[in-house]
Design a protein around this motif. Structure first.
Motif, PDB file in Angstrom:
ATOM      1  N   SER A 134       1.380  -0.776 -16.413  1.00  0.00           N
ATOM      2  CA  SER A 134       1.822  -1.496 -15.219  1.00  0.00           C
ATOM      3  C   SER A 134       1.680  -0.632 -13.976  1.00  0.00           C
ATOM      4  O   SER A 134       1.386  -1.134 -12.887  1.00  0.00           O
ATOM      5  N   SER A 135       1.844   0.701 -14.154  1.00  0.00           N
ATOM      6  CA  SER A 135       1.631   1.590 -13.010  1.00  0.00           C
ATOM      7  C   SER A 135       0.174   1.528 -12.542  1.00  0.00           C
ATOM      8  O   SER A 135      -0.104   1.461 -11.333  1.00  0.00           O
ATOM      9  N   PHE A 136      -0.767   1.496 -13.516  1.00  0.00           N
ATOM     10  CA  PHE A 136      -2.173   1.404 -13.119  1.00  0.00           C
ATOM     11  C   PHE A 136      -2.501   0.034 -12.528  1.00  0.00           C
ATOM     12  O   PHE A 136      -3.329  -0.068 -11.624  1.00  0.00           O
ATOM     13  N   LEU A 137      -1.815  -1.016 -13.040  1.00  0.00           N
ATOM     14  CA  LEU A 137      -2.025  -2.351 -12.463  1.00  0.00           C
ATOM     15  C   LEU A 137      -1.618  -2.373 -10.998  1.00  0.00           C
ATOM     16  O   LEU A 137      -2.295  -2.964 -10.153  1.00  0.00           O
ATOM     17  N   LEU A 138      -0.498  -1.678 -10.679  1.00  0.00           N
ATOM     18  CA  LEU A 138      -0.049  -1.601  -9.288  1.00  0.00           C
ATOM     19  C   LEU A 138      -1.098  -0.906  -8.430  1.00  0.00           C
ATOM     20  O   LEU A 138      -1.375  -1.319  -7.301  1.00  0.00           O
ATOM     21  N   MET A 139      -1.712   0.155  -8.990  1.00  0.00           N
ATOM     22  CA  MET A 139      -2.756   0.851  -8.223  1.00  0.00           C
ATOM     23  C   MET A 139      -3.953  -0.067  -7.986  1.00  0.00           C
ATOM     24  O   MET A 139      -4.532  -0.081  -6.902  1.00  0.00           O
ATOM     25  N   TYR A 140      -4.323  -0.847  -9.027  1.00  0.00           N
ATOM     26  CA  TYR A 140      -5.453  -1.769  -8.855  1.00  0.00           C
ATOM     27  C   TYR A 140      -5.138  -2.835  -7.814  1.00  0.00           C
ATOM     28  O   TYR A 140      -5.998  -3.232  -7.031  1.00  0.00           O
ATOM     29  N   LEU A 141      -3.879  -3.320  -7.804  1.00  0.00           N
ATOM     30  CA  LEU A 141      -3.523  -4.408  -6.895  1.00  0.00           C
ATOM     31  C   LEU A 141      -3.484  -3.941  -5.454  1.00  0.00           C
ATOM     32  O   LEU A 141      -3.833  -4.678  -4.544  1.00  0.00           O
ATOM     33  N   SER A 142      -3.040  -2.671  -5.249  1.00  0.00           N
ATOM     34  CA  SER A 142      -2.818  -2.246  -3.871  1.00  0.00           C
ATOM     35  C   SER A 142      -4.086  -1.704  -3.227  1.00  0.00           C
ATOM     36  O   SER A 142      -4.131  -1.581  -2.020  1.00  0.00           O
ATOM     37  N   ASP A 143      -5.108  -1.388  -4.010  1.00  0.00           N
ATOM     38  CA  ASP A 143      -6.316  -0.812  -3.421  1.00  0.00           C
ATOM     39  C   ASP A 143      -7.521  -1.452  -4.095  1.00  0.00           C
ATOM     40  O   ASP A 143      -7.695  -1.333  -5.306  1.00  0.00           O
ATOM     41  N   GLU A 144      -8.336  -2.142  -3.317  1.00  0.00           N
ATOM     42  CA  GLU A 144      -9.461  -2.844  -3.918  1.00  0.00           C
ATOM     43  C   GLU A 144     -10.552  -1.893  -4.381  1.00  0.00           C
ATOM     44  O   GLU A 144     -11.341  -2.215  -5.256  1.00  0.00           O
ATOM     45  N   GLU A 145     -10.594  -0.708  -3.778  1.00  0.00           N
ATOM     46  CA  GLU A 145     -11.651   0.236  -4.144  1.00  0.00           C
ATOM     47  C   GLU A 145     -11.237   1.130  -5.302  1.00  0.00           C
ATOM     48  O   GLU A 145     -12.022   1.975  -5.732  1.00  0.00           O
ATOM     49  N   LYS A 178       0.820  -1.219   0.000  1.00  0.00           N
ATOM     50  CA  LYS A 178       0.000   0.000   0.000  1.00  0.00           C
ATOM     51  C   LYS A 178       0.846   1.258   0.000  1.00  0.00           C
ATOM     52  O   LYS A 178       0.573   2.212  -0.724  1.00  0.00           O
ATOM     53  N   ASN A 179       1.886   1.259   0.866  1.00  0.00           N
ATOM     54  CA  ASN A 179       2.674   2.487   0.983  1.00  0.00           C
ATOM     55  C   ASN A 179       3.753   2.587  -0.081  1.00  0.00           C
ATOM     56  O   ASN A 179       4.061   3.682  -0.528  1.00  0.00           O
ATOM     57  N   GLY A 180       4.281   1.413  -0.495  1.00  0.00           N
ATOM     58  CA  GLY A 180       5.268   1.451  -1.566  1.00  0.00           C
ATOM     59  C   GLY A 180       4.660   1.908  -2.873  1.00  0.00           C
ATOM     60  O   GLY A 180       5.306   2.587  -3.672  1.00  0.00           O
ATOM     61  N   MET A 181       3.375   1.574  -3.076  1.00  0.00           N
ATOM     62  CA  MET A 181       2.695   1.997  -4.298  1.00  0.00           C
ATOM     63  C   MET A 181       2.667   3.507  -4.419  1.00  0.00           C
ATOM     64  O   MET A 181       2.886   4.057  -5.500  1.00  0.00           O
ATOM     65  N   LYS A 182       2.435   4.201  -3.277  1.00  0.00           N
ATOM     66  CA  LYS A 182       2.333   5.665  -3.329  1.00  0.00           C
ATOM     67  C   LYS A 182       3.637   6.284  -3.802  1.00  0.00           C
ATOM     68  O   LYS A 182       3.641   7.297  -4.487  1.00  0.00           O
ATOM     69  N   ILE A 183       4.773   5.661  -3.417  1.00  0.00           N
ATOM     70  CA  ILE A 183       6.066   6.211  -3.837  1.00  0.00           C
ATOM     71  C   ILE A 183       6.363   5.821  -5.274  1.00  0.00           C
ATOM     72  O   ILE A 183       6.765   6.638  -6.096  1.00  0.00           O
ATOM     73  N   ILE A 184       6.116   4.553  -5.609  1.00  0.00           N
ATOM     74  CA  ILE A 184       6.739   4.023  -6.825  1.00  0.00           C
ATOM     75  C   ILE A 184       5.859   4.184  -8.055  1.00  0.00           C
ATOM     76  O   ILE A 184       6.365   4.259  -9.184  1.00  0.00           O
ATOM     77  N   SER A 185       4.528   4.302  -7.889  1.00  0.00           N
ATOM     78  CA  SER A 185       3.679   4.309  -9.085  1.00  0.00           C
ATOM     79  C   SER A 185       3.893   5.574  -9.909  1.00  0.00           C
ATOM     80  O   SER A 185       3.902   5.529 -11.143  1.00  0.00           O
ATOM     81  N   ILE A 203       6.707   7.218 -10.088  1.00  0.00           N
ATOM     82  CA  ILE A 203       8.008   7.092 -10.760  1.00  0.00           C
ATOM     83  C   ILE A 203       7.862   6.226 -12.006  1.00  0.00           C
ATOM     84  O   ILE A 203       8.411   6.535 -13.067  1.00  0.00           O
ATOM     85  N   ILE A 204       7.087   5.132 -11.888  1.00  0.00           N
ATOM     86  CA  ILE A 204       6.893   4.253 -13.050  1.00  0.00           C
ATOM     87  C   ILE A 204       6.185   5.009 -14.163  1.00  0.00           C
ATOM     88  O   ILE A 204       6.548   4.917 -15.338  1.00  0.00           O
ATOM     89  N   LEU A 205       5.172   5.809 -13.777  1.00  0.00           N
ATOM     90  CA  LEU A 205       4.406   6.581 -14.768  1.00  0.00           C
ATOM     91  C   LEU A 205       5.324   7.551 -15.514  1.00  0.00           C
ATOM     92  O   LEU A 205       5.310   7.627 -16.752  1.00  0.00           O
ATOM     93  N   ILE A 206       6.163   8.280 -14.742  1.00  0.00           N
ATOM     94  CA  ILE A 206       7.035   9.277 -15.371  1.00  0.00           C
ATOM     95  C   ILE A 206       8.082   8.592 -16.237  1.00  0.00           C
ATOM     96  O   ILE A 206       8.415   9.072 -17.328  1.00  0.00           O
ATOM     97  N   THR A 207       8.600   7.431 -15.777  1.00  0.00           N
ATOM     98  CA  THR A 207       9.592   6.711 -16.591  1.00  0.00           C
ATOM     99  C   THR A 207       8.974   6.250 -17.898  1.00  0.00           C
ATOM    100  O   THR A 207       9.610   6.320 -18.956  1.00  0.00           O
ATOM    101  N   GLY A 208       7.714   5.797 -17.846  1.00  0.00           N
ATOM    102  CA  GLY A 208       7.038   5.400 -19.078  1.00  0.00           C
ATOM    103  C   GLY A 208       6.924   6.553 -20.042  1.00  0.00           C
ATOM    104  O   GLY A 208       7.208   6.412 -21.241  1.00  0.00           O
TER     105      GLY A 208
END
Lengths: 111, 240
Positions: free
Chosen positions: B149-160, B112-119, B121-126
């Protein structure tokens, strides 16, 4: 020599497609087949001692063949689309039949 | 019994492939010994680094990009269309399922918390990868896949978590129609569909290679929104 490995990877995928009965395993076999094929196509363009086809210095044309790489870029995207639709079909099959083994799937009764 | 037949068939296919490729009378070059001076790839490479020319035919430093987005850009348009059709197929098939995908394992603290940092960064790298697609390895398709993949991480870390699917549809449609408009502009200016009508500039600059970077940014946006849309349809299973 690594080209032999890619052909063996393709054969593993073909064997999986022929022998597996679980739908998810069949999709994974399809992906392994595609991966081996993509690696094989890229390896046909390899020239030993050459660089990646990106121009850095002028008149330096010591490149590997860029055409297989461009073709594989297309093949990867098509493979992604096929896998997405196949996984969605697998979800639908599971919803309807409650199983992913193709042996246990029964058709609708007609009587 | 079925497995033995499968093994026999696989071995037969393997013998067929190996004898066809590495047999005595085949023209197939051994690994690493290919000579591109007599193939079509030679002209792709040579045109790019011809020092006598004022502006090379395709000014993009990445030769693969110049093939994908310049010489074979009609093919790339078809490729993006295939991806669109597959996203449409997933959305249609998902219409039969009314429930969301639920995970048996709840997302943990680190996810949950790693997603907030890393998603981000992944978006900007893309985005970086598809803007520099004509200079460095990568391009529209890998960059779009990274956005997905950044959006997939968001879907995985938060069910809502839910994305606005209509926003992605508008972005995808705009990018797709802009590619077609650029192609038609090339048709009216140069006489060919997707003709490279802008000046090439210096090889290696960010703004060079004519319409190649513009097309690749549009392809990247289209692929990224398509993959995010597809993930949303796959995981939520509803059409709105």
């Amino acid at each position: 020599m690594s080209q032999y490995l890619y052909i063996i990877l393709m054969l593993v995928g073909i064997y999986g497609l022929l022998s597996q009965k679980n739908i998810i395993k069949m999709i994974i076999s399809l992906n392994i087949l595609e991966l081996g094929l993509n690696l094989f196509i890229i390896s046909t363009g390899y020239i030993s001692g050459s660089n990646a086809p990106i121009i850095i210095f002028e008149n330096d044309t010591n490149f590997v063949d860029p055409l297989p790489q461009a073709i594989v870029l297309t093949a990867i995207v098509i493979g992604f689309g096929v896998t997405a639709v196949a996984l969605m079909l697998a979800r639908n099959i599971y919803k309807k039949n409650g199983t992913l083994e193709i042996d246990e799937i029964r058709g609708e009764d007609n009587d | 019994m079925k497995r033995i037949i499968a093994i026999l068939l696989t071995v037969a296919v393997g013998i067929f492939i190996f004898t066809g490729l590495y047999g005595e009378d085949s023209d197939f070059k051994a690994f690493g010994e290919k000579n591109i001076s007599d193939t079509v790839a030679n002209s792709y490479v040579d045109k790019n680094v011809d020092a006598d020319r004022e502006s090379p035919e395709s000014g993009s430093a990445n030769v693969v990009t110049s093939i994908v987005v310049n010489y074979r850009s009609l093919d790339t348009l078809g490729e993006v269309t295939v991806l669109f059709v597959s996203a449409l197929g997933v959305a249609l098939l998902g219409g039969f399922l009314k429930e969301k995908v639920t995970f048996s394992v709840k997302p943990g603290f680190i996810l949950k918390n790693g997603m907030k940092i890393i998603s981000g960064i992944i978006l900007i790298t893309g985005i970086y990868i598809f803007i520099h697609g004509h200079l460095s390895p990568g391009g529209g398709f890998p960059g779009g896949a990274m956005i997905g993949s950044s959006f997939l991480l968001m879907y995985l870390s938060d069910e809502e978590f839910k994305t606005k699917i209509t926003a992605f549809k508008i972005m995808e449609g705009t990018a797709g129609s802009l590619i077609l408009i650029i192609g038609l502009a090339g048709l009216s200016i140069g006489g060919y569909f997707l003709y490279n009508f802008l000046p090439n500039g210096n090889v290696g600059d960010l703004i060079s290679a004519g319409i190649v970077p513009i097309l690749y940014v549009l392809v990247g946006l289209k692929v990224g929104s398509e993959i995010s849309n597809l993930l949303g349809n796959f995981l939520n299973g509803e059409v709105e």
